[in-house]
Design an enzyme around this catalytic site. Structure first.
Site, short mmCIF file in Angstrom:
data_model
loop_
_atom_site.label_atom_id
_atom_site.label_comp_id
_atom_site.label_asym_id
_atom_site.label_seq_id
_atom_site.Cartn_x
_atom_site.Cartn_y
_atom_site.Cartn_z
N SER A 43 0.86 -0.76 0.17
CA SER A 43 0.29 -0.06 0.13
C SER A 43 1.17 1.54 0.02
O SER A 43 2.10 1.06 -0.03
CB SER A 43 -1.26 0.08 1.52
OG SER A 43 -1.26 1.86 1.11
N TYR A 67 -2.00 -1.50 10.46
CA TYR A 67 -1.61 -1.95 8.76
C TYR A 67 -0.66 -1.12 8.50
O TYR A 67 0.25 -1.98 7.27
CB TYR A 67 -2.74 -0.85 8.62
CG TYR A 67 -2.94 -1.26 6.61
CD1 TYR A 67 -4.07 -2.01 6.93
CD2 TYR A 67 -2.75 -0.09 6.07
CE1 TYR A 67 -4.27 -2.18 5.37
CE2 TYR A 67 -3.00 -0.11 4.74
CZ TYR A 67 -4.10 -1.24 4.71
OH TYR A 67 -4.50 -1.01 2.75
N1 LIG Z 1 -8.67 -0.38 -1.39
C1 LIG Z 1 -7.61 0.30 -1.15
O1 LIG Z 1 -7.85 1.42 -1.53
C2 LIG Z 1 -6.23 -0.30 -1.27
C3 LIG Z 1 -4.97 0.94 -1.59
C4 LIG Z 1 -4.10 0.00 -0.75
C5 LIG Z 1 -4.22 -1.57 0.17
N2 LIG Z 1 -4.99 -2.22 -0.37
C6 LIG Z 1 -4.94 -3.61 -0.13
O2 LIG Z 1 -5.24 -4.83 -0.96
C7 LIG Z 1 -5.36 -6.08 -0.34
C8 LIG Z 1 -7.22 -5.80 -0.95
O3 LIG Z 1 -7.68 -5.07 -0.01
P1 LIG Z 1 -9.56 -4.87 -0.93
O4 LIG Z 1 -9.18 -2.88 -1.04
O5 LIG Z 1 -10.18 -5.19 -1.28
O6 LIG Z 1 -10.38 -4.89 0.20
P2 LIG Z 1 -12.47 -6.13 -0.13
O7 LIG Z 1 -12.24 -5.76 1.69
O8 LIG Z 1 -12.31 -5.82 -0.82
O9 LIG Z 1 -11.40 -7.67 -0.19
C9 LIG Z 1 -10.76 -8.50 1.67
C10 LIG Z 1 -10.09 -9.38 0.90
O10 LIG Z 1 -9.43 -10.57 1.70
C11 LIG Z 1 -9.91 -10.62 2.64
N3 LIG Z 1 -9.90 -11.20 3.86
C12 LIG Z 1 -9.95 -10.49 5.09
N4 LIG Z 1 -10.21 -11.02 6.35
C13 LIG Z 1 -9.16 -11.81 5.96
C14 LIG Z 1 -9.23 -12.51 7.25
N5 LIG Z 1 -9.13 -12.23 8.46
N6 LIG Z 1 -8.41 -13.64 6.62
C15 LIG Z 1 -8.35 -14.24 5.30
N7 LIG Z 1 -8.49 -13.29 4.83
C16 LIG Z 1 -9.28 -12.78 4.68
C17 LIG Z 1 -11.51 -11.03 2.27
O11 LIG Z 1 -11.90 -12.34 2.35
C18 LIG Z 1 -11.52 -10.27 1.05
O12 LIG Z 1 -11.24 -11.15 -0.08
C19 LIG Z 1 -5.09 -5.14 1.02
O13 LIG Z 1 -4.19 -5.96 1.41
C20 LIG Z 1 -5.46 -3.98 0.97
O14 LIG Z 1 -4.83 -3.69 2.46
C21 LIG Z 1 -6.57 -1.43 -0.62
#
Ligand SMILES: NC(=O)c1ccc[n+]([C@@H]2O[C@H](COP(=O)([O-])OP(=O)(O)OC[C@H]3O[C@@H](n4cnc5c(N)ncnc54)[C@H](O)[C@@H]3O)[C@@H](O)[C@H]2O)c1
Length: 266
Positions: free
Chosen positions: A148, A161
């Protein structure tokens, strides 16, 4: 399109953790379009994952397996790791599963700290250990860690985080060094704001606290941090993931690549 075949003619297999939703789902769909076998993972119960899998199988005619595993549980992670070790088959690993918790440092519960560290960092470490033997055997492998912008800078009230995402960048560099020259690359992607359920929950919380409209809060979020003032699209992250698996990216390793509308340029 990616080459979906290994040198021995077998179809490449990609495990994408957290691929039931958001960024992970977009990555899974892009890999499916390219004909890779998908190992779909999420914390949700198996039937919810199977619904997703049916869509991929019927739309893209690829093989899909589903894994419902809570990566915050050390015993569940270990069972998952052992199951995957026995298969010795993974070609692409995307460590993407994640969650957020927002609280001031003095009030940040140790349970939340441990949970975030385990899901984002410990699970990535353990799954990389599991993936490497097959990658070394084939002299080809791609490991992509979803860090991130918070792997490179901090924001308030996100201690676990930020620490986990910084750790993931360190892990990426260590793995890249240990695999350099072996046909394996390990890189981190550093998104800024992407509009997924993870971010929408934060916008909802802000809207509740301020009494402002959801869309007003969404714009405020961009205004504060992301100079392009637009959300990164799921396709942008999935497209970069595809690129990192292509021949053109075969000498990119140990990198942390922002997709952040100039967040980190400030
Ligand atoms: N959305 C953003 O702006 C953003 C920015 C930077 C980084 N990220 C990173 O991208 C990745 C995906 O995030 P997203 O925004 O698509 O979120 P999301 O909430 O849409 O998806 C999260 C995923 O992680 C899984 N998950 C959550 N808790 C879990 C657990 N305890 N055990 C196993 N799996 C688990 C869920 O099943 C889901 O498939 C994450 O690592 C997040 O930190 C997201």
């Amino acid at each position: 399109m990616l080459n979906n075949k290994n040198a021995n003619g077998t179809t490449k297999i990609a495990l994408i953790t957290g691929s039931s939703s958001g960024i992970g789902w977009a990555i899974a769909e892009h890999f499916a379009k390219s004909g890779l076998t998908i190992w779909l993972h999420g914390v949700e119960p198996k039937p919810a994952l199977e619904d997703r899998a049916i869509f991929l199988r019927t739309t893209y005619a690829v093989e899909v397996e589903t894994f419902s595993v809570d990566l915050s549980s050390p015993s569940a992670l270990e069972t998952f790791a052992e199951e995957l070790t026995a298969r010795e088959a993974m070609d692409v690993l995307v460590n993407n599963a994640g969650l957020q918790h927002v609280a001031p440092i003095e009030k940040f519960e140790i349970e939340k700290w441990n949970k975030l560290l385990h899901v984002h960092l410990t699970a990535a470490f353990r799954l990389i250990q599991v993936a490497l033997p097959n990658m070394r055997k084939n002299s080809w492998g791609r490991i992509i860690n979803m860090s991130s912008v918070h792997g490179l800078v901090a924001s308030e009230q996100k201690a676990a985080y930020v620490a986990a995402k910084h750790g993931l960048i360190g892990l990426t560099k260590a793995v890249a060094l240990e695999t350099a020259g072996a046909g394996i690359t390990c890189n981190a992607i550093c998104p800024g704001w992407v509009r997924t359920p993870l971010v929408e929950r934060q916008i909802e919380d802000r809207a509740k606290a301020s009494g402002r409209d959801f869309e007003v809060e969404a714009s405020a979020l961009l205004e504060e941090k992301q100079p392009s003032k637009r959300f990164t699209e799921l396709e942008h992250i999935a497209g970069l993931t595809q690129f990192l698996c292509s021949e053109a990216a075969s000498n990119i390793t140990g990198s942390s690549i922002p997709v952040d509308g100039a967040w980190l340029a400030q």
